[in-house]
Design an enzyme around this catalytic site. Structure first.
Site, PDB file in Angstrom:
ATOM      1  N   ASP A  29       0.847  -1.184   0.000  1.00  0.00           N
ATOM      2  CA  ASP A  29       0.000   0.000   0.000  1.00  0.00           C
ATOM      3  C   ASP A  29       0.892   1.246   0.000  1.00  0.00           C
ATOM      4  O   ASP A  29       2.084   1.168   0.331  1.00  0.00           O
ATOM      5  CB  ASP A  29      -0.869  -0.041   1.266  1.00  0.00           C
ATOM      6  CG  ASP A  29      -1.672   1.209   1.488  1.00  0.00           C
ATOM      7  OD1 ASP A  29      -2.325   1.671   0.542  1.00  0.00           O
ATOM      8  OD2 ASP A  29      -1.630   1.742   2.613  1.00  0.00           O
ATOM      9  N   ASP A  71      -0.406   5.080   0.890  1.00  0.00           N
ATOM     10  CA  ASP A  71      -0.715   6.099   1.887  1.00  0.00           C
ATOM     11  C   ASP A  71      -0.642   5.537   3.301  1.00  0.00           C
ATOM     12  O   ASP A  71      -1.249   4.498   3.605  1.00  0.00           O
ATOM     13  CB  ASP A  71      -2.104   6.679   1.628  1.00  0.00           C
ATOM     14  CG  ASP A  71      -2.172   7.444   0.322  1.00  0.00           C
ATOM     15  OD1 ASP A  71      -2.309   8.669   0.370  1.00  0.00           O
ATOM     16  OD2 ASP A  71      -2.076   6.805  -0.743  1.00  0.00           O
ATOM     17  N   GLU A  79      -1.874  10.653   4.100  1.00  0.00           N
ATOM     18  CA  GLU A  79      -2.943  10.272   3.197  1.00  0.00           C
ATOM     19  C   GLU A  79      -3.060  11.382   2.153  1.00  0.00           C
ATOM     20  O   GLU A  79      -3.439  12.513   2.476  1.00  0.00           O
ATOM     21  CB  GLU A  79      -4.265  10.121   3.961  1.00  0.00           C
ATOM     22  CG  GLU A  79      -4.295   8.976   4.951  1.00  0.00           C
ATOM     23  CD  GLU A  79      -4.423   7.610   4.287  1.00  0.00           C
ATOM     24  OE1 GLU A  79      -4.943   7.546   3.149  1.00  0.00           O
ATOM     25  OE2 GLU A  79      -3.999   6.618   4.920  1.00  0.00           O
ATOM     26  N   ARG A 102     -15.368  11.738  -1.802  1.00  0.00           N
ATOM     27  CA  ARG A 102     -14.290  12.671  -1.452  1.00  0.00           C
ATOM     28  C   ARG A 102     -13.760  13.401  -2.679  1.00  0.00           C
ATOM     29  O   ARG A 102     -13.507  14.606  -2.638  1.00  0.00           O
ATOM     30  CB  ARG A 102     -13.172  11.917  -0.735  1.00  0.00           C
ATOM     31  CG  ARG A 102     -13.500  11.519   0.700  1.00  0.00           C
ATOM     32  CD  ARG A 102     -12.411  10.656   1.298  1.00  0.00           C
ATOM     33  NE  ARG A 102     -12.395   9.324   0.690  1.00  0.00           N
ATOM     34  CZ  ARG A 102     -11.386   8.463   0.797  1.00  0.00           C
ATOM     35  NH1 ARG A 102     -10.296   8.808   1.458  1.00  0.00           N
ATOM     36  NH2 ARG A 102     -11.466   7.273   0.242  1.00  0.00           N
ATOM     37  N   SER A 144      -2.147   1.231  -4.900  1.00  0.00           N
ATOM     38  CA  SER A 144      -2.726   2.251  -4.026  1.00  0.00           C
ATOM     39  C   SER A 144      -4.153   2.591  -4.407  1.00  0.00           C
ATOM     40  O   SER A 144      -4.474   2.718  -5.594  1.00  0.00           O
ATOM     41  CB  SER A 144      -1.855   3.522  -4.106  1.00  0.00           C
ATOM     42  OG  SER A 144      -2.460   4.582  -3.408  1.00  0.00           O
ATOM     43  N   GLY A 145      -4.977   2.791  -3.393  1.00  0.00           N
ATOM     44  CA  GLY A 145      -6.301   3.343  -3.601  1.00  0.00           C
ATOM     45  C   GLY A 145      -6.264   4.845  -3.780  1.00  0.00           C
ATOM     46  O   GLY A 145      -7.305   5.477  -3.940  1.00  0.00           O
ATOM     47  N   LYS A 160      -6.256  -4.862  -5.221  1.00  0.00           N
ATOM     48  CA  LYS A 160      -5.019  -5.193  -4.509  1.00  0.00           C
ATOM     49  C   LYS A 160      -4.842  -6.709  -4.412  1.00  0.00           C
ATOM     50  O   LYS A 160      -3.744  -7.237  -4.642  1.00  0.00           O
ATOM     51  CB  LYS A 160      -5.024  -4.547  -3.124  1.00  0.00           C
ATOM     52  CG  LYS A 160      -4.991  -3.025  -3.184  1.00  0.00           C
ATOM     53  CD  LYS A 160      -4.820  -2.394  -1.812  1.00  0.00           C
ATOM     54  CE  LYS A 160      -4.704  -0.887  -1.932  1.00  0.00           C
ATOM     55  NZ  LYS A 160      -4.205  -0.238  -0.714  1.00  0.00           N
ATOM     56  N   ASP A 188      -2.057  -0.653   5.842  1.00  0.00           N
ATOM     57  CA  ASP A 188      -2.556  -0.173   7.133  1.00  0.00           C
ATOM     58  C   ASP A 188      -4.069  -0.077   7.220  1.00  0.00           C
ATOM     59  O   ASP A 188      -4.620   0.046   8.311  1.00  0.00           O
ATOM     60  CB  ASP A 188      -1.976   1.211   7.430  1.00  0.00           C
ATOM     61  CG  ASP A 188      -2.626   2.298   6.581  1.00  0.00           C
ATOM     62  OD1 ASP A 188      -3.242   3.213   7.158  1.00  0.00           O
ATOM     63  OD2 ASP A 188      -2.542   2.228   5.344  1.00  0.00           O
ATOM     64  N   ASN A 243      -8.903  -1.589   3.231  1.00  0.00           N
ATOM     65  CA  ASN A 243      -8.815  -2.004   1.825  1.00  0.00           C
ATOM     66  C   ASN A 243      -7.556  -2.801   1.526  1.00  0.00           C
ATOM     67  O   ASN A 243      -7.376  -3.275   0.407  1.00  0.00           O
ATOM     68  CB  ASN A 243      -8.919  -0.792   0.895  1.00  0.00           C
ATOM     69  CG  ASN A 243      -7.786   0.194   1.067  1.00  0.00           C
ATOM     70  OD1 ASN A 243      -7.287   0.393   2.180  1.00  0.00           O
ATOM     71  ND2 ASN A 243      -7.382   0.835  -0.008  1.00  0.00           N
TER      72      ASN A 243
END
Length: 293
Positions: free
Chosen positions: A83, A85, A92, A128, A172-173, A217, A240, A243
């Site tokens: 991951d 962030d 983030e 967001r 990464s998301g 992922k 972390d 997701n």
């Protein structure tokens, strides 16, 4: 045979190792001869039986010490999927980007809930990003330069694993405009992330579909296993947030890194105290063999 690795950079004593061996013996795990990976920093305690019992006997027993319990065979991994962030970087990105729009608290609250598994990730991301509509594209580069910092130990982890022949993927998301330069700086083989839609130099409030999420992922991990002809046990995944759980559960060594409670509770290994170099010690790689960034 199994290995319990105790990691507490600069804080680990011979007495700690002796106590750990005693705890393993009392739990019926039949410990063997312990050895330092780096004196005062990390050490291995081999044992014969009951890895889950061993983990329970050791976790939380030593101040500011991370414990990784795993099979001794195959602990050096050939694939890393990570991951970004709050894992490979200290922030983030969407929260920091929102600060340039003056709405960081509003977006950060949603990010926190999504990372705790309280919200659907894709829906929360769409919501967001929609709030960022109209933000000047230049804010992305400003955010990257002013806010994004590489997590301590990230370069050493990735570059050491690559030097030993491992394949490394950042998934990464977050967004490609952050993930691609971050991956290049750290040394990943490739990066996968979401693409922000930009029109006439401003964020449109949309993200391209399909969204990179938990299933992406997991699929990335499984695809890399197939592509490189690896056993699942030869893989390491670290993250972390909620997701990251699917890939963490699928990996040979799935690690919750300074993670949200739902992730820490589900992962087979946790790093709560150390930086990302803990994952080199977990693989039995001492400091003399690290490739520093």
């Amino acid at each position: 045979m199994f290995i319990a690795t105790l990691i507490a950079a600069g804080k680990l004593s011979a007495g700690d190792l002796s106590e750990a061996a005693d705890r393993l013996a009392a739990a019926g795990c039949a410990p063997g001869a312990r050895r330092w990976l780096d004196q005062g920093d990390a050490a291995d305690l081999p044992f014969a039986h009951n890895p889950e019992i061993a983990r329970g006997a050791l976790e939380g027993a030593f101040a500011a010490t991370d414990i990784v319990v795993q099979p001794a065979e195959g602990r050096a991994k050939a694939l890393l999927v990570a991951d970004m962030d709050s894992t490979m970087i200290t922030v983030e990105c969407i929260d920091e980007l929102a600060d340039y729009a003056g709405i960081k608290p509003r977006i950060a609250e949603v990010t926190e809930r999504a990372m705790r598994g309280e919200l659907d990730f894709a829906a929360a991301l769409d919501a967001r990003v929609a709030l960022l509509e109209g933000l000047d594209e230049s804010a992305i580069d400003r955010c990257l330069a002013e806010r994004v910092r590489i997590m301590p130990g990230a370069r050493a982890l990735v570059r050491t694993m690559r030097a030993r022949g491992a394949h490394t993927v950042l998934v990464s998301g977050g967004f490609t405009r952050f993930a691609e330069p971050v991956a290049a700086e750290i040394g990943f083989d490739r990066a996968i992330a979401n693409r922000l839609v930009i029109a006439e130099g401003r964020l449109s409030g949309k993200v391209e579909k399909p969204i990179v999420d938990s299933s992406t992922k997991e699929t990335t991990l499984l695809g890399a296993i197939a592509e490189h002809g690896l056993a699942p046990e030869a893989t390491l995944a670290v993250g972390d947030g909620a997701n990251d759980l699917a890939m963490i559960r699928r990996a040979g060594l799935g690690v919750a890194y300074h993670a949200k409670p739902i992730v820490a509770a589900a992962a087979r290994a946790r790093i709560d105290h150390g930086d990302l170099t803990a994952l080199l010690w977990a693989q039995g790689i001492g400091r003399r063999d690290w490739v520093e960034g």
